[in-house]
Design an enzyme around this catalytic site. Structure first.
Site, PDB file in Angstrom:
ATOM      1  N   CYS A 129      -5.217  28.344   2.280  1.00  0.00           N
ATOM      2  CA  CYS A 129      -6.440  28.968   1.714  1.00  0.00           C
ATOM      3  C   CYS A 129      -7.106  28.008   0.975  1.00  0.00           C
ATOM      4  O   CYS A 129      -7.435  27.940  -0.170  1.00  0.00           O
ATOM      5  CB  CYS A 129      -6.280  30.278   0.903  1.00  0.00           C
ATOM      6  SG  CYS A 129      -5.394  31.481   1.682  1.00  0.00           S
ATOM      7  N   GLU A 130      -7.945  27.055   1.770  1.00  0.00           N
ATOM      8  CA  GLU A 130      -8.354  25.827   1.316  1.00  0.00           C
ATOM      9  C   GLU A 130      -9.427  25.306   2.271  1.00  0.00           C
ATOM     10  O   GLU A 130      -8.841  24.803   3.459  1.00  0.00           O
ATOM     11  CB  GLU A 130      -7.548  24.830   0.804  1.00  0.00           C
ATOM     12  CG  GLU A 130      -7.868  23.533   0.242  1.00  0.00           C
ATOM     13  CD  GLU A 130      -7.907  23.360  -1.044  1.00  0.00           C
ATOM     14  OE1 GLU A 130      -7.317  24.012  -1.918  1.00  0.00           O
ATOM     15  OE2 GLU A 130      -8.669  22.505  -1.471  1.00  0.00           O
TER      16      GLU A 130
ATOM     17  N   TYR B  34       5.405   9.967   3.511  1.00  0.00           N
ATOM     18  CA  TYR B  34       4.673  10.634   2.513  1.00  0.00           C
ATOM     19  C   TYR B  34       4.264  11.931   3.232  1.00  0.00           C
ATOM     20  O   TYR B  34       3.120  12.589   3.048  1.00  0.00           O
ATOM     21  CB  TYR B  34       3.568   9.769   2.073  1.00  0.00           C
ATOM     22  CG  TYR B  34       4.018   8.447   1.586  1.00  0.00           C
ATOM     23  CD1 TYR B  34       4.526   8.378   0.225  1.00  0.00           C
ATOM     24  CD2 TYR B  34       4.031   7.062   2.214  1.00  0.00           C
ATOM     25  CE1 TYR B  34       5.122   7.238  -0.323  1.00  0.00           C
ATOM     26  CE2 TYR B  34       4.493   6.072   1.648  1.00  0.00           C
ATOM     27  CZ  TYR B  34       4.884   5.993   0.335  1.00  0.00           C
ATOM     28  OH  TYR B  34       5.545   4.868  -0.211  1.00  0.00           O
TER      29      TYR B  34
ATOM     30  N   ARG C 103      -1.942  14.298   3.318  1.00  0.00           N
ATOM     31  CA  ARG C 103      -2.441  13.031   3.422  1.00  0.00           C
ATOM     32  C   ARG C 103      -3.894  13.034   3.841  1.00  0.00           C
ATOM     33  O   ARG C 103      -4.757  12.346   3.530  1.00  0.00           O
ATOM     34  CB  ARG C 103      -1.745  11.980   4.067  1.00  0.00           C
ATOM     35  CG  ARG C 103      -0.304  11.716   3.475  1.00  0.00           C
ATOM     36  CD  ARG C 103       0.282  10.537   4.056  1.00  0.00           C
ATOM     37  NE  ARG C 103      -0.290   9.203   3.669  1.00  0.00           N
ATOM     38  CZ  ARG C 103      -1.061   8.576   4.341  1.00  0.00           C
ATOM     39  NH1 ARG C 103      -1.094   9.052   5.953  1.00  0.00           N
ATOM     40  NH2 ARG C 103      -1.617   7.338   4.126  1.00  0.00           N
TER      41      ARG C 103
ATOM     42  N   GLU D  91      10.191  -4.085  -0.785  1.00  0.00           N
ATOM     43  CA  GLU D  91      10.501  -2.517  -0.903  1.00  0.00           C
ATOM     44  C   GLU D  91       9.660  -1.770   0.074  1.00  0.00           C
ATOM     45  O   GLU D  91       8.848  -1.022  -0.274  1.00  0.00           O
ATOM     46  CB  GLU D  91      10.024  -2.090  -2.375  1.00  0.00           C
ATOM     47  CG  GLU D  91      10.910  -2.700  -3.444  1.00  0.00           C
ATOM     48  CD  GLU D  91      10.356  -2.394  -4.967  1.00  0.00           C
ATOM     49  OE1 GLU D  91       8.989  -2.187  -4.739  1.00  0.00           O
ATOM     50  OE2 GLU D  91      11.167  -2.239  -5.937  1.00  0.00           O
ATOM     51  N   PRO D  92       9.773  -1.771   1.169  1.00  0.00           N
ATOM     52  CA  PRO D  92       9.010  -0.911   2.416  1.00  0.00           C
ATOM     53  C   PRO D  92       9.547   0.530   2.200  1.00  0.00           C
ATOM     54  O   PRO D  92      10.650   0.606   2.154  1.00  0.00           O
ATOM     55  CB  PRO D  92       9.296  -2.120   3.609  1.00  0.00           C
ATOM     56  CG  PRO D  92      10.541  -2.568   3.361  1.00  0.00           C
ATOM     57  CD  PRO D  92      10.794  -2.820   1.938  1.00  0.00           C
ATOM     58  N   GLY D  93       8.312   1.264   2.306  1.00  0.00           N
ATOM     59  CA  GLY D  93       8.803   2.623   2.465  1.00  0.00           C
ATOM     60  C   GLY D  93       8.197   3.058   3.875  1.00  0.00           C
ATOM     61  O   GLY D  93       8.884   3.196   4.657  1.00  0.00           O
TER      62      GLY D  93
ATOM     63  N   TYR E 191      -6.186  11.849   1.177  1.00  0.00           N
ATOM     64  CA  TYR E 191      -6.750  10.338   1.259  1.00  0.00           C
ATOM     65  C   TYR E 191      -7.586  10.114   2.398  1.00  0.00           C
ATOM     66  O   TYR E 191      -8.132   9.199   2.871  1.00  0.00           O
ATOM     67  CB  TYR E 191      -5.520   9.502   1.624  1.00  0.00           C
ATOM     68  CG  TYR E 191      -4.246   9.380   0.604  1.00  0.00           C
ATOM     69  CD1 TYR E 191      -4.379   9.204  -0.699  1.00  0.00           C
ATOM     70  CD2 TYR E 191      -3.072   9.947   1.340  1.00  0.00           C
ATOM     71  CE1 TYR E 191      -3.453   9.311  -1.735  1.00  0.00           C
ATOM     72  CE2 TYR E 191      -2.006   9.950   0.449  1.00  0.00           C
ATOM     73  CZ  TYR E 191      -2.188   9.613  -0.972  1.00  0.00           C
ATOM     74  OH  TYR E 191      -1.210   9.640  -1.650  1.00  0.00           O
TER      75      TYR E 191
HETATM   76  N1  LLP Z   1       7.214  -0.167  -4.497  1.00  0.00           N
HETATM   77  C1  LLP Z   1       6.509   0.287  -5.285  1.00  0.00           C
HETATM   78  C2  LLP Z   1       6.816  -0.117  -6.654  1.00  0.00           C
HETATM   79  C3  LLP Z   1       5.883   1.301  -4.896  1.00  0.00           C
HETATM   80  O1  LLP Z   1       4.950   1.713  -5.924  1.00  0.00           O
HETATM   81  C4  LLP Z   1       5.579   1.713  -3.482  1.00  0.00           C
HETATM   82  C5  LLP Z   1       4.572   2.709  -3.194  1.00  0.00           C
HETATM   83  C6  LLP Z   1       6.209   1.040  -2.501  1.00  0.00           C
HETATM   84  C7  LLP Z   1       7.353   0.009  -2.889  1.00  0.00           C
HETATM   85  C8  LLP Z   1       6.285   1.487  -1.059  1.00  0.00           C
HETATM   86  O2  LLP Z   1       5.132   1.286  -0.581  1.00  0.00           O
HETATM   87  P1  LLP Z   1       5.076   1.395   1.235  1.00  0.00           P
HETATM   88  O3  LLP Z   1       5.762   0.327   1.529  1.00  0.00           O
HETATM   89  O4  LLP Z   1       5.589   2.827   1.428  1.00  0.00           O
HETATM   90  O5  LLP Z   1       3.443   1.493   1.308  1.00  0.00           O
HETATM   91  N2  LLP Z   1       1.520   8.552  -1.189  1.00  0.00           N
HETATM   92  C9  LLP Z   1       0.616   7.403  -0.635  1.00  0.00           C
HETATM   93  C10 LLP Z   1       1.352   6.061  -0.677  1.00  0.00           C
HETATM   94  C11 LLP Z   1       1.794   6.013  -2.268  1.00  0.00           C
HETATM   95  C12 LLP Z   1       2.554   4.739  -2.515  1.00  0.00           C
HETATM   96  C13 LLP Z   1       3.065   4.538  -3.727  1.00  0.00           C
HETATM   97  N3  LLP Z   1       3.905   3.437  -3.929  1.00  0.00           N
HETATM   98  C14 LLP Z   1       0.334   7.819   1.016  1.00  0.00           C
HETATM   99  O6  LLP Z   1       0.640   8.594   1.303  1.00  0.00           O
HETATM  100  O7  LLP Z   1      -0.147   7.068   1.536  1.00  0.00           O
END
Ligand code: LLP
Length: 433
Positions: A357-358, A387, A326, A286-288, A330
């Site tokens: 304003c931060e 993100y 981000r 599940e890459p995002g 983070y």
């Molecule tokens: N699968 C599950 C169950 C997840 O919780 C996530 C991300 C992914 C897949 C995808 O992860 P990726 O491949 O994108 O790393 N907002 C944070 C990242 C939060 C990720 C949450 N879950 C940031 O901006 O770094």
């Protein structure tokens, strides 16, 4: 970071003059290189095809969800991870095949489950016992069956270079392995006439560069599978290993080629199945971030420049934490260039401030830019595809930015810039009671 080409003094991104796109669509502006989205997706798919295993590459749409993006994901034959009714609704609007949609979430409510069942999603990733009850109720009501994965917490937490073994994981996600919750969930669902446990899911973290954490997670899962095989005569047909593959934001980041993560995962699954004489499951990931992160830039216009002699120069842009939380959230690092002075030597150090304003609304500390940087210049921040837009907010009532897709030397608006009417569209007047 995104590859770019330079012609004359302007930054070119995906063969397009960034300054011209900014002029046409305004700023702040997200520009996505669709060819790069496709090539990232294909890197995962091709790697699996070479391995000759059954697989699904599910795009984690939380990274960036929009109708256009999900159309591209569909064209590339990806599956889809959604975590809310909103993400599912977007997928339906993009005509995404529902049998390739997986519903996630650590606190799915009845409406989400009802919508997923009504639209016959491919599977629901169950996270807790409460959801089992809700799903049983909804399936009875709708007279349907559903494939599910059990999300388990293998006790490995991985971030970029480090991974921590936590044994019993302190996590809000999934069924715990160490304390027997996962066993209990499986036992409860075995031989269920409407819920079919097709396999296991785990996700160990995000922006991970090394493969060790993923390999350890596979080993942990196989300990469970072995146990379930002997205890319950159960063997999963799917192993979903989540996402989390790291990308390059700055030159300090050293991700592996995307195929390397697939190769390492598949090799370990094969090794485990052979050693334990178990069936080879389908492998899902599940890459995002790794699909979209390095495919976009955000273009801002420079406004005020505040020089504090001997201290720092603040260069403020017309966006900030409202379009990219981000850095504030983070401490994430980004690189950027002045798009209309691309070829000028970078001899000045400045810090890029947002307009909220931060005090924490800073996008980049200590960026090298041309000496001549001035108000009206365009700043392009790299690797903002994941993100950023998806975590955008309306703080200070700034309208959300526009998003444009670029491919084959052409550009197309895919998310309109919000206007002020959008900001108040849900507001109601108050007539004193
Ligand atoms: N699968 C599950 C169950 C997840 O919780 C996530 C991300 C992914 C897949 C995808 O992860 P990726 O491949 O994108 O790393 N907002 C944070 C990242 C939060 C990720 C949450 N879950 C940031 O901006 O770094």
């Amino acid at each position: 970071m995104v590859q770019n080409t330079v012609q004359k003094e302007h930054l070119y991104f995906a063969s397009m003059d960034v300054t011209k796109l900014a002029e046409k669509y305004g700023t702040p502006l997200f520009i996505y290189d669709v060819e790069k989205i496709r090539s990232n997706a294909r890197a995962f798919v091709d790697a699996f095809q070479k391995e000759n295993v059954k697989y699904q590459v599910a795009y984690a749409s939380k990274a960036f969800s929009s109708i256009a993006m999900l159309q591209v994901a569909k064209q590339e034959g990806l599956s889809l991870d959604v975590v809310s009714q909103g993400e599912l609704y977007t997928a339906l609007q993009a005509d995404f095949p529902t049998d390739r949609i997986h519903l996630h979430g650590n606190n799915k409510n009845i409406e989400e489950i009802e919508m997923a069942v009504e639209h016959d999603v491919g599977c629901i990733v169950l996270d807790n016992f409460h959801e089992i009850e809700l799903l049983e109720y909804v399936l009875k009501k709708q007279g349907k069956e559903m494939n599910v994965l059990l999300r388990v917490t293998p006790g490995i937490e991985a971030h970029t270079h480090d991974y921590i073994l936590t044994g019993q994981e302190d996590s809000k996600f999934g069924f715990d392995l160490a304390n027997g919750q996962a066993d209990k969930a499986l036992a409860q669902l075995l031989n269920h006439d409407q819920i079919h446990v097709v396999g296991l899911h785990c996700h160990i973290g995000s922006q991970i560069f090394e493969t060790d954490g993923f390999i350890m997670a596979v080993q942990k899962l196989f300990d469970v599978i072995d146990h379930w095989n002997t205890e319950y005569n159960y063997s999963p047909s799917v192993l979903n290993l989540g996402g989390g593959f790291g990308i390059r934001y700055t030159d300090d980041d050293e991700p592996k080629p995307l195929a390397a993560y697939v190769e390492a995962l598949v090799a370990e699954v094969k090794k485990q199945t052979n050693a334990r004489k178990l069936n080879m499951p389908e492998i899902w990931i599940e890459p995002g971030r790794a699909i979209v992160g390095d495919t976009a830039i955000t273009v801002y216009k420079v406004g005020s420049i505040k020089e504090i002699p001997g201290v720092r120069t603040y260069v403020a842009v017309d966006g900030g934490m409202t379009d990219n939380i981000r850095p504030a959230l983070y401490n994430a690092k980004y690189e950027a260039v002045v798009a209309n002075r691309f070829n000028e030597p970078k001899s000045k150090t400045v810090s890029i401030a947002g307009k909220c304003c931060e005090s924490g609304d800073m996008l980049i500390w200590d960026l090298q830019v041309p000496e001549s940087i001035q108000s009206g210049d365009l700043l392009a921040v790299y690797s903002t595809g994941a993100y950023s837009y998806s975590m955008a907010s309306h703080y200070n009532r700034f309208p959300k930015a526009a998003v444009v897709f670029v491919e084959n030397g052409k550009d197309q608006l895919v998310i309109q810039r919000e206007n002020f009417a959008d900001l108040v569209k849900n507001d109601l007047r108050y007539d004193s009671l």
